[in-house]
Scaffold this motif. Structure first.
Motif, PDB file in Angstrom:
ATOM      1  N   MET A 185       0.859  -1.186   0.000  1.00  0.00           N
ATOM      2  CA  MET A 185       0.000   0.000   0.000  1.00  0.00           C
ATOM      3  C   MET A 185       0.894   1.235   0.000  1.00  0.00           C
ATOM      4  N   LYS A 215      -7.450   4.135  -5.888  1.00  0.00           N
ATOM      5  CA  LYS A 215      -7.217   3.347  -4.683  1.00  0.00           C
ATOM      6  C   LYS A 215      -7.581   1.885  -4.876  1.00  0.00           C
ATOM      7  N   ASP A 224      -4.056   5.913   5.109  1.00  0.00           N
ATOM      8  CA  ASP A 224      -4.361   5.821   3.687  1.00  0.00           C
ATOM      9  C   ASP A 224      -4.424   7.206   3.031  1.00  0.00           C
ATOM     10  N   SER A 225      -4.884   8.170   3.832  1.00  0.00           N
ATOM     11  CA  SER A 225      -5.037   9.515   3.245  1.00  0.00           C
ATOM     12  C   SER A 225      -3.710  10.267   3.229  1.00  0.00           C
ATOM     13  N   TYR A 256     -12.608   4.422   3.857  1.00  0.00           N
ATOM     14  CA  TYR A 256     -12.724   5.540   2.909  1.00  0.00           C
ATOM     15  C   TYR A 256     -13.840   6.499   3.308  1.00  0.00           C
ATOM     16  N   THR A 313     -13.205  -2.005   4.585  1.00  0.00           N
ATOM     17  CA  THR A 313     -12.569  -1.167   3.559  1.00  0.00           C
ATOM     18  C   THR A 313     -13.457   0.039   3.222  1.00  0.00           C
ATOM     19  N   SER A 331      -5.000  -0.620  -3.669  1.00  0.00           N
ATOM     20  CA  SER A 331      -4.869  -0.658  -2.210  1.00  0.00           C
ATOM     21  C   SER A 331      -6.052  -1.382  -1.581  1.00  0.00           C
ATOM     22  N   MET A 361      -6.212   3.446   9.934  1.00  0.00           N
ATOM     23  CA  MET A 361      -6.041   3.123   8.513  1.00  0.00           C
ATOM     24  C   MET A 361      -6.486   4.282   7.626  1.00  0.00           C
ATOM     25  N   THR A 397       0.617   4.322   0.576  1.00  0.00           N
ATOM     26  CA  THR A 397       0.549   5.387   1.594  1.00  0.00           C
ATOM     27  C   THR A 397       0.977   4.881   2.969  1.00  0.00           C
TER      28      THR A 397
END
Lengths: 244, 853
Positions: free
Chosen positions: A109, B294, B24-25, B315, B311, B297, B20, A111
């Motif tokens: 991943m 994304k 992720d951001s 988001y 998931t 990912s 997460m 990020t």
């Protein structure tokens, strides 16, 4: 035409059992069958390679074995659990509990740092002392200096080593590797393969590797060869199989 | 082998989901913020309006009594008769009277003349609030001497100073001070009718109280307590109403002002809401692309064992968090803009607006921002649920049509419902709310269809003979990851807004200025007494002005319609005759022919005048006849200043009210009204501003009771009024336009990422910078041009509909600004596109490749 070579099917300690699986896709009004009645079993602790030319169905077979996709017919059993009628979320839990993955393009991943990438499967399980375990694994793969680097800051070989550390973080029963050295140079490939095999030896993890590399295939315990969606040969290589 | 027990697996581990979402951001926050910037402006607009609303409502409450300046106000267009006079004497503890009318004033020093509203005031009014004047004492002291208070715009226009002299009718007044604010008056109302206050006791001496002029008598009362007011008003209300007197209390004026403000605030809220909706499109499309980027990912997470819900939530948390951040930023910006709005709106409201921070408005704005980003972000986010872990091995072959997903269809329905509900809160009824929603939907649909048509056309008729750069530019419009629909919709909506504003303003101005062209009349002199008729005509001849019309006018009221009096109409609502039909003073002329601006639609005019013994056949303007529920053959009894005259409706006329000439609702035949008290109106055309000024000066000096309407002045006033209202609308539309620009920048920015890979590939294969620039330029030119053309087309259609149905005016847009708007939008799109893409073009491919991995 049934050309399945029955190998190890009678062994009681099969960690993976594939029975008569077929996979077809619909493209417009046509039906395209990519796997025909495939059956085989894999002994716990063994290293199996799946080989074959492009388009022979290797990756599709890997995806079905790992519960990433549903077979059109037939059955897949992992560690005694039949996947056929499980929903996507239930299969996700099985993957998290029993399986590990290594991909040709690493699939880290972007990020997340190397450390975080390794921690994710453990976090999904809700386990404790995750960070320490992830650090140890990264040390094992020789990346102790780069644990806070992002994938984009790592070379291909380093990324694949993070991917291996991630795959082994949950002590999986089976590790699926899709062309693990496909994107790497020879020297790095050798190091990655050695690492994989060492970890297999150490943890007793079953390895199923899809590869084009004949040398890599020959160094496994068993080679299943596919062509046109059929198994055309399934033979042991003479390398010793570890006992589970 | 026995079935093993299920792993200890946490279904929803919220802290982990937050971690997460944060991770992720991490490398995309800047981009996410850019996406969310689309709603910042919309939220800012709404927060600004919400806080203005809160402040104004508070201000109206606090300043309620200064809206009327008294506890009770009664008024009528007639001097009170004896009975009403006695009644007035019995009301209140303190009392003031005011007589107001339109008249010319003459500024002695500058020689300027202008039609103003003269207000002759007696008493100590206002009892609440005050006349704000420079110097401050003038508002109190002017009534003690022969002095006047003159509105600030007049003082400015004629460069007058306190101490100068102004002539009102036959009398000179010293200007005591400049009037900056009178109780209950708005900037707009003083623009339309600039006020000049004089002491009441000099009214008679001005000589303006002559028959024929329109006077309004207003009485202001002060009460010691609200109870006393209620008791007295309750006792006299019916008598006042029967005699046609309007009454107003501070409380009723407060309600009325609140209502008027609510209408204004609802309109502004809708304009702000459109800006927000525009931003939402930006969010939806940006999140859509964000999710697409994304996919791998998400697939990895699924592969490692994350559930679909986990998931999805990772988001969703990002969207809500960034939506919240955007809404907070919007609220801060909105609160700052809220400090500006009172300056923008000061001319439209009769209260002094305070600028306190409204926490209620901020909470409402932030809440709305989060909900709206949630709803619009959720739409593309739903696709996360369907992303298979198989993506880790290969890109999935199967993709389900978005519209086959019931959750997505349901969510789209919820969004439409939410838009409609919000619109309903700002509008009178469901029908309007539905029309608003349908209008928005239609604009979106039309723009989307235009974009689809462009894609289809380019694909179908692909210009394969053109050079490579052109082909690449064209094919970018329909190839995967194209931004055609998004850009056409957002840019198109922005253009639609700007275009409509421009055209509507143009239509309103045209409506008046058209009359100023050619040989049409541009000056009207009214209140000319019978004895002054020849004298005024003489002055006009002296200035070589044509006497285009000299029309007699008799004022009267309706006593009965088909035998029904005002009382009957009030008691029997089935008659549906409006109360106003009996109350208003009607100005009537007499003649036997139609004028150029009239057309007969039913019956016939009396060609040779009225014959003794026959009924009096009158002609009514068609629309007004419908309003008072009268048709051919119906009888109407008029009260001509005391004398009752029975008539029969003989004909109906269509009247073009837009011409500057005397038009009448009621026309009598000749031979009836000749001996009634009357005055004349003279219509002429002055060739220039200088002649106009000299002519007016000459008339006012000799006949101070005559009022003059100069079309130049009307145009100027209309221009000022439109400018004030237009400023408010432009200020609000500015939010939409800025949003449109941000969405445009965000969209182009996003499309840069979409095009990154192939630009790198093209550069690697040897494409020059110039070629890449050309490809990008062509793509954005096509998009900008199509969006601008469609937006302009829609705004033309919308403005035509407004002109035709709302303003009843011809729609004649000038084409040069249309062309300029078209090229400006297309050019802006290219500039933003090129600026955003220059890093791709200027940086070595490898560098970008490493950065973007």
């Amino acid at each position: 035409m049934e050309r399945t070579v029955k190998h190890n099917t009678n062994k009681v300690n099969s960690i993976l059992r594939v029975s008569n699986i077929t996979k077809w896709y619909k493209t417009g009004s046509r039906q395209l069958t990519v796997l025909h009645n495939i059956s085989f079993s894999v002994e716990e602790g063994s290293i199996v390679s799946i080989v074959g030319p492009s388009g022979s169905g290797k990756t599709t077979l890997l995806g079905l074995c790992a519960g990433l996709d549903h077979a059109s017919s037939g059955s897949v059993m992992i560690n005694g659990i039949v996947l056929d009628h499980l929903g996507e979320d239930e299969r996700a839990r099985i993957r998290n509990r029993y399986l590990g993955f290594i991909f040709q393009n690493f699939q880290l991943m972007p990020t997340l740092t190397a450390l975080e990438n390794v921690m994710v499967p453990l976090e999904l399980r809700g386990e404790k002392n995750i960070r320490e375990r992830a650090v140890i694994l990264l040390e094992k793969v020789g990346l102790s200096e780069r644990i806070h680097h992002y994938p984009a800051q790592l070379s291909g070989g380093e990324q694949q080593r993070v991917s291996i550390a991630r795959a082994f973080s949950t002590n999986p029963k089976i590790l699926f590797a899709d062309e693990p050295t496909g994107n790497l140079d020879d020297e790095t490939s050798d190091r990655i393969v050695r690492l994989l095999f060492d970890l297999n030896k150490e943890a007793g993890t079953t390895l199923i590797i899809v590869t084009h590399n004949p040398e890599l295939a020959e160094s496994t315990h068993r080679i299943i060869q596919l062509r046109g969606g059929h198994i055309v040969s399934d033979r042991p290589t003479g390398n010793a199989v570890l006992s589970a | 082998m026995e079935h093993q027990s299920q792993p200890a697996y946490k279904k929803i581990n919220f802290p982990w989901l937050l971690t997460m979402a944060w991770r992720d951001s991490r490398r995309n926050r800047g981009r996410l913020l850019l996406f969310i910037a689309s709603i910042i402006i919309g939220i800012a607009a709404l927060v600004a309006i919400f806080s203005l609303g809160d402040n104004v409502r508070k201000d109206i409450d606090n300043q309620a009594k200064s809206l009327t300046g008294a506890d009770l106000v009664i008024d009528n267009n007639r001097k009170p008769d004896e009975a009403i006079g006695r009644l007035i004497d019995s009301l209140g503890e303190e009392r003031s009277v005011q007589c107001s009318f339109a008249s010319m004033v003459y500024f002695k020093k500058s020689g300027g003349t202008r039609l103003v509203e003269v207000l002759a005031l007696d008493g100590t009014y206002p009892y609440y609030g005050s006349f704000e004047t420079i110097p401050a004492a003038a508002g109190r002291d002017f009534r003690n001497a022969q002095e006047a208070l003159v509105d600030k715009t007049l003082m400015l226009q004629y460069n007058a100073q306190p101490g100068d002299t102004i002539q009102v009718g036959a009398l000179d007044f010293r200007i005591a001070g400049t009037l900056t604010q009178a109780p209950g008056r708005t900037g707009i109302s003083t623009t339309i009718a600039a006020p000049v206050y004089i002491p009441f006791r000099y009214l008679e001496q001005t000589g303006l109280l002559q028959k024929g002029s329109r006077f309004k008598y207003t009485y202001y009362f002060k009460y010691a307590s609200a109870n006393q007011l209620d008791r007295q008003l309750g006792a006299v209300k019916d008598t006042l109403e029967k005699a046609g007197w309007d009454h107003d209390t501070a409380e009723s004026r407060k309600r009325q002002t609140s209502r008027q403000f609510d209408d204004l605030s609802k309109f502004l809220t809708l304009v702000g809401f459109i800006a927000l909706l525009l931003g939402c499109i930006g969010i939806a499309s940006s999140i859509n692309i964000y999710v697409r980027e994304k996919i791998s990912s998400i697939a990895v997470l699924r592969c490692l064992g994350a559930s679909g819900l986990q998931t999805f939530l990772i988001y969703l948390i990002q969207i809500i968090a960034i939506g919240f951040a955007g809404a907070v930023m919007g609220a801060v910006l909105g609160t700052a803009a809220g400090q500006l709005l009172p300056i923008v709106l000061k001319d439209l409201l009769p209260v002094n607006i305070t600028t306190a921070i409204s926490w209620g408005a901020i909470i409402k704005g932030v809440g709305l921002g989060v909900v709206i980003s949630f709803l619009f972000g959720l739409l593309p986010l739903l696709s996360v649920r369907g992303i298979s872990p198989l993506y880790t091995l290969r890109v999935s072959l199967e993709s389900r049509s978005a519209w086959k997903d019931p959750a997505r269809v349901l969510l789209s329905g919820i969004i439409l419902l939410a838009v409609c509900l919000f619109a309903r809160l700002q509008m009178e009824g469901w029908m309007q709310a539905l029309l608003f929603t349908a209008g928005i939907l239609a604009a979106f649909t039309f723009l989307t269809l235009a974009a689809l048509l462009l894609r289809w056309t380019v694909r179908k008729f692909f210009p394969s003979r053109l050079g490579y750069v052109w082909r690449q530019g064209f094919s970018n419009l329909y190839r995967p990851n194209n931004q055609t629909i998004l850009l056409v919709v957002t840019i198109g909506l922005g253009t639609l807004f700007i275009g409509t504003l421009y055209f509507v303003q143009g239509t309103l101005m045209n409506r008046v200025s058209l009359s100023a062209s050619g040989n049409q009349s541009n000056m009207v002199l009214f209140d000319i007494q019978t004895g002054q008729k020849e004298g005024v005509a003489g002055i006009a001849k002296q200035f070589k002005l044509p006497l285009q019309q000299q029309v007699p006018i008799v004022t009267m009221r309706i006593e009965e319609i088909n035998g029904k009096t005002a009382d009957d109409a009030r008691k029997d609502s089935t008659l549906r005759i409006p109360r106003r039909a009996y109350e208003g003073e009607i100005r009537v002329t007499y003649r036997d022919t139609l004028t150029g601006s009239e057309k007969l639609t039913a019956g016939k005019m009396e060609a040779n005048g009225h014959r003794q013994g026959q009924p009096v056949y009158i002609s009514l303007e068609k629309g007004w006849a419908e309003h008072i529920k009268a048709g051919i053959g119906d009888s109407i009894l008029f009260n001509v200043q005391g004398a009752l005259v029975p008539t029969v409706v003989g004909s109906l006329r269509d009247v073009d009210w837009q011409r500057v000439q005397t038009n009448f609702r009621v026309v009598f035949p000749s031979g009836v009204l000749e001996n009634a008290p009357q005055f004349y109106v003279l219509v002429t055309r002055v060739p220039s501003r200088e002649v106009s000024a000299a002519f007016q000066q000459s008339v006012v000096q000799q006949y101070p009771n005559i009022s003059i309407i100069d079309l130049g002045l009307i145009l100027q006033v209309l221009d000022e009024v439109l400018e004030k209202i237009g400023f408010v609308i432009r200020f609000m539309a500015g939010f939409s336009i800025i949003t449109g620009l941000i969405v445009l920048i965000a969209s182009v920015f996003v499309s840069k990422y979409q095009r990154m890979q192939e630009s790198i590939l093209l550069r690697t294969l040897g494409a020059s910078r110039r070629q890449l620039f050309m490809i990008i330029m062509l793509e954005y030119f096509f998009l900008g041009a199509l969006a601008a053309a469609t937006g302009i087309l829609l705004s033309l259609a919308g403005s035509w509909a407004l002109a035709h149905f709302s303003f009843d005016a011809p729609f004649q847009p000038s084409w040069l600004p249309v062309v300029i708007l078209f090229f400006a939008i297309a050019f802006l799109t290219i500039i933003i596109g090129l600026l955003n893409s220059r890093s791709v073009v200027n940086t070595p491919p490898l560098e970008i490749l490493r950065k973007e991995v």
